[in-house]
Write an enzyme that holds these catalytic residues in place. Structure first.
Site, PDB file in Angstrom:
ATOM      1  N   ASN A   1      -6.246  -3.232   1.782  1.00  0.00           N
ATOM      2  CA  ASN A   1      -6.061  -4.675   1.948  1.00  0.00           C
ATOM      3  C   ASN A   1      -7.427  -5.330   2.068  1.00  0.00           C
ATOM      4  O   ASN A   1      -8.321  -4.796   2.720  1.00  0.00           O
ATOM      5  CB  ASN A   1      -5.265  -4.988   3.215  1.00  0.00           C
TER       6      ASN A   1
ATOM      7  N   ARG B   1       0.830  -1.206   0.000  1.00  0.00           N
ATOM      8  CA  ARG B   1       0.000   0.000   0.000  1.00  0.00           C
ATOM      9  C   ARG B   1       0.864   1.256   0.000  1.00  0.00           C
ATOM     10  O   ARG B   1       0.567   2.227  -0.699  1.00  0.00           O
ATOM     11  CB  ARG B   1      -0.959   0.005   1.187  1.00  0.00           C
TER      12      ARG B   1
END
Length: 81
Positions: A39, A21
């Site tokens: 996620n 990320r």
């Protein structure tokens, strides 16, 4: 005028717990895109992105290139707005 392109992208592989990320956030700074990264419970990472078609393609390609050792599959679905 370029149309706004919205794309939903799922990255599968070893993509959680490896800074994925954060890497997406850093790559996004190099492009004129908006969106988010998240996620998922099934182990994938979701990226929602909006920009022009060309910018979106380049952005997704840059993510795959930066994280190539971790990504096993990229699933893309899109729509124009």
């Amino acid at each position: 005028m370029n149309e706004i392109h919205h794309e939903t992208v799922y990255f599968t592989g070893r993509v959680q717990g490896v800074g994925f990320r954060y890497a997406v956030q850093q790559v996004a700074k190099e492009f004129e895109v908006t969106g988010f990264v998240q996620n998922l419970a099934d182990g994938r990472v979701l990226v929602e992105v909006e920009s022009t078609q060309a910018e979106t393609d380049a952005f997704v390609g840059a993510i795959a290139e930066r994280m190539h050792g971790y990504v096993r599959q990229v699933e893309r679905s899109n729509q124009r707005r």
